[in-house]
Enzyme design. Structure first.
Site, PDB file in Angstrom:
ATOM      1  N   HIS A   1       6.280  29.816  33.033  1.00 27.15           N
ATOM      2  CA  HIS A   1       6.502  31.109  32.816  1.00 27.15           C
ATOM      3  C   HIS A   1       5.583  31.976  33.875  1.00 27.15           C
ATOM      4  O   HIS A   1       6.014  32.695  34.685  1.00 27.15           O
ATOM      5  CB  HIS A   1       6.311  31.491  31.770  1.00 27.15           C
ATOM      6  CG  HIS A   1       7.417  31.169  30.418  1.00 27.15           C
ATOM      7  ND1 HIS A   1       6.922  30.719  29.321  1.00 27.15           N
ATOM      8  CD2 HIS A   1       8.591  31.194  30.484  1.00 27.15           C
ATOM      9  CE1 HIS A   1       7.906  30.193  28.689  1.00 27.15           C
ATOM     10  NE2 HIS A   1       8.885  30.622  29.364  1.00 27.15           N
TER      11      HIS A   1
ATOM     12  N   ARG B   1      15.688  26.098  35.868  1.00 28.27           N
ATOM     13  CA  ARG B   1      15.080  25.124  35.619  1.00 28.27           C
ATOM     14  C   ARG B   1      15.994  23.876  36.292  1.00 28.27           C
ATOM     15  O   ARG B   1      15.658  22.940  36.849  1.00 28.27           O
ATOM     16  CB  ARG B   1      14.574  24.691  34.596  1.00 28.27           C
ATOM     17  CG  ARG B   1      13.221  25.360  34.143  1.00 28.27           C
ATOM     18  CD  ARG B   1      12.878  25.032  32.682  1.00 28.27           C
ATOM     19  NE  ARG B   1      13.824  25.726  31.944  1.00 28.27           N
ATOM     20  CZ  ARG B   1      13.967  25.405  30.595  1.00 28.27           C
ATOM     21  NH1 ARG B   1      13.082  25.081  30.085  1.00 28.27           N
ATOM     22  NH2 ARG B   1      14.919  26.148  29.900  1.00 28.27           N
TER      23      ARG B   1
ATOM     24  N   LYS C   1      15.366  33.748  16.029  1.00 28.77           N
ATOM     25  CA  LYS C   1      14.557  32.540  16.179  1.00 28.77           C
ATOM     26  C   LYS C   1      13.362  32.459  14.987  1.00 28.77           C
ATOM     27  O   LYS C   1      13.004  33.776  14.661  1.00 28.77           O
ATOM     28  CB  LYS C   1      13.922  32.524  17.498  1.00 28.77           C
ATOM     29  CG  LYS C   1      14.787  31.891  18.628  1.00 28.77           C
ATOM     30  CD  LYS C   1      14.346  31.881  19.942  1.00 28.77           C
ATOM     31  CE  LYS C   1      15.153  30.681  21.126  1.00 28.77           C
ATOM     32  NZ  LYS C   1      14.665  30.893  22.262  1.00 28.77           N
TER      33      LYS C   1
ATOM     34  N   SER D   1       8.797  25.646  25.985  1.00 28.12           N
ATOM     35  CA  SER D   1       8.083  25.982  25.051  1.00 28.12           C
ATOM     36  C   SER D   1       8.231  25.247  23.938  1.00 28.12           C
ATOM     37  O   SER D   1       7.117  24.897  23.281  1.00 28.12           O
ATOM     38  CB  SER D   1       8.274  27.434  24.552  1.00 28.12           C
ATOM     39  OG  SER D   1       7.951  28.524  25.503  1.00 28.12           O
TER      40      SER D   1
HETATM   41  N1  COA Z   1       9.557  27.304  33.043  1.00 24.47           N
HETATM   42  C1  COA Z   1       9.448  26.685  32.083  1.00 24.47           C
HETATM   43  N2  COA Z   1      10.077  26.928  30.885  1.00 24.47           N
HETATM   44  C2  COA Z   1      11.003  27.977  30.993  1.00 24.47           C
HETATM   45  C3  COA Z   1      11.208  28.637  31.862  1.00 24.47           C
HETATM   46  C4  COA Z   1      10.282  28.535  32.989  1.00 24.47           C
HETATM   47  N3  COA Z   1      10.460  28.948  34.151  1.00 24.47           N
HETATM   48  N4  COA Z   1      12.044  29.799  31.948  1.00 24.47           N
HETATM   49  C5  COA Z   1      12.636  29.369  30.583  1.00 24.47           C
HETATM   50  N5  COA Z   1      12.054  28.289  30.160  1.00 24.47           N
HETATM   51  C6  COA Z   1      11.934  27.927  28.505  1.00 24.47           C
HETATM   52  C7  COA Z   1      11.513  28.495  27.516  1.00 24.47           C
HETATM   53  O1  COA Z   1      10.186  28.117  27.318  1.00 24.47           O
HETATM   54  C8  COA Z   1      12.362  28.052  26.303  1.00 24.47           C
HETATM   55  O2  COA Z   1      12.063  27.077  25.771  1.00 24.47           O
HETATM   56  P1  COA Z   1      12.551  26.988  24.232  1.00 24.47           P
HETATM   57  O3  COA Z   1      14.077  26.834  24.210  1.00 24.47           O
HETATM   58  O4  COA Z   1      12.125  25.399  24.228  1.00 24.47           O
HETATM   59  O5  COA Z   1      11.749  27.876  23.438  1.00 24.47           O
HETATM   60  C9  COA Z   1      13.999  28.242  26.944  1.00 24.47           C
HETATM   61  O6  COA Z   1      13.705  28.048  28.365  1.00 24.47           O
HETATM   62  C10 COA Z   1      14.497  29.551  26.846  1.00 24.47           C
HETATM   63  O7  COA Z   1      13.604  30.511  26.806  1.00 24.47           O
HETATM   64  P2  COA Z   1      13.625  31.966  27.357  1.00 24.47           P
HETATM   65  O8  COA Z   1      13.643  32.037  28.896  1.00 24.47           O
HETATM   66  O9  COA Z   1      12.551  32.574  26.725  1.00 24.47           O
HETATM   67  O10 COA Z   1      15.070  32.563  26.908  1.00 24.47           O
HETATM   68  P3  COA Z   1      15.633  33.191  25.570  1.00 24.47           P
HETATM   69  O11 COA Z   1      17.080  32.233  25.330  1.00 24.47           O
HETATM   70  O12 COA Z   1      14.864  32.777  24.248  1.00 24.47           O
HETATM   71  O13 COA Z   1      15.797  34.488  25.827  1.00 24.47           O
HETATM   72  C11 COA Z   1      16.608  36.453  26.398  1.00 24.47           C
HETATM   73  C12 COA Z   1      16.644  35.018  26.881  1.00 24.47           C
HETATM   74  C13 COA Z   1      15.605  37.196  25.974  1.00 24.47           C
HETATM   75  C14 COA Z   1      16.772  37.094  28.132  1.00 24.47           C
HETATM   76  C15 COA Z   1      17.871  36.906  26.313  1.00 24.47           C
HETATM   77  O14 COA Z   1      18.009  36.297  24.798  1.00 24.47           O
HETATM   78  C16 COA Z   1      18.011  38.562  25.832  1.00 24.47           C
HETATM   79  O15 COA Z   1      18.161  39.217  26.839  1.00 24.47           O
HETATM   80  N6  COA Z   1      18.488  39.036  24.638  1.00 24.47           N
HETATM   81  C17 COA Z   1      18.292  40.262  24.271  1.00 24.47           C
HETATM   82  C18 COA Z   1      19.682  40.541  23.622  1.00 24.47           C
HETATM   83  C19 COA Z   1      20.798  40.815  24.582  1.00 24.47           C
HETATM   84  O16 COA Z   1      20.605  41.559  25.496  1.00 24.47           O
HETATM   85  N7  COA Z   1      21.710  39.915  24.443  1.00 24.47           N
HETATM   86  C20 COA Z   1      22.864  40.237  25.453  1.00 24.47           C
HETATM   87  C21 COA Z   1      22.535  39.256  26.694  1.00 24.47           C
HETATM   88  S1  COA Z   1      24.031  38.918  27.592  1.00 24.47           S
END
Ligand code: COA
Length: 171
Positions: A18, A91, A42, A129
């Site tokens: 991140h 990734r 979550k 994460s």
């Molecule tokens: N390096 C390492 N790990 C990474 C990374 C990077 N560059 N980018 C993402 N990850 C990992 C995270 O650690 C996380 O790991 P985990 O699954 O083990 O916890 C995973 O990838 C996904 O995480 P994250 O990037 O936090 O995405 P998310 O799926 O939790 O959240 C949002 C994504 C917040 C962007 C999305 O859910 C959202 O916008 N929600 C709001 C509601 C909404 O608008 N919905 C309609 C969307 S179309």
């Protein structure tokens, strides 16, 4: 007009993956808002305040980065902070389908926004994460995987949570 980018995610906890994306985005955009999603679907290990504190500590040296949180739709948050760009890290090919769908859906909901994908650096390719939580939970080393400034906080919190299961720290 300022070019504001929002980097949304759960950040439970933030990793070097991140931080890499945040640093690179901060060199491209005038302002980067790291937006922590309050996600009722979550069950996070770290509270919103803890995640905010970790991200603020890790990004303290980046003057154009601020940390915030939001709930509900990302597009509504983007409108609230007058941002037109969503930054996401990619990734592997496995991320692509989900990210592609999300980018298209966000565009459908708010046609003015663009999603910018940044490829994750090769050293962070395998990071997530969940992996950090698993390694720390079994007492493994997370040096080099998370920002040094928050490493001990992460370990102590996870060990405290998993203490009941006889988890030990390996140094
Ligand atoms: N390096 C390492 N790990 C990474 C990374 C990077 N560059 N980018 C993402 N990850 C990992 C995270 O650690 C996380 O790991 P985990 O699954 O083990 O916890 C995973 O990838 C996904 O995480 P994250 O990037 O936090 O995405 P998310 O799926 O939790 O959240 C949002 C994504 C917040 C962007 C999305 O859910 C959202 O916008 N929600 C709001 C509601 C909404 O608008 N919905 C309609 C969307 S179309």
């Amino acid at each position: 007009m300022k070019n504001i980018a929002v980097y949304p995610g759960s950040f439970d906890p933030c990793t070097n993956g991140h931080l890499d994306i945040i640093e690179r985005a901060s060199s491209i955009f005038d302002e980067v808002i790291v937006a922590i999603l309050i996600n009722s679907k979550k069950t996070p290990v770290f509270s919103i305040d803890e995640r905010k504190m970790m991200l603020e500590t890790a990004t303290a040296g980046l003057s154009n980065v601020r940390v915030d949180f939001f709930d509900g739709l990302l597009v509504n948050y983007m409108k609230k902070v007058s941002a037109k760009v969503v930054v996401r890290g990619l990734r592997a090919t496995s991320d692509f389908e989900y990210e592609f769908q999300m980018a298209l859906m966000n565009k459908k909901l708010y046609c003015d926004i663009e999603t910018v994908f940044m490829t994750t650096s090769s050293e962070n390719f395998f990071l997530s994460s969940s992996v950090i939580k698993e390694i720390a939970g079994y007492g493994g080393k997370i040096d080099g995987l998370v920002p040094p400034s928050v490493k001990d906080f992460i370990i102590n919190k996870i060990i405290a949570q998993e203490g009941d299961y006889g988890c030990t720290r390996i140094d």
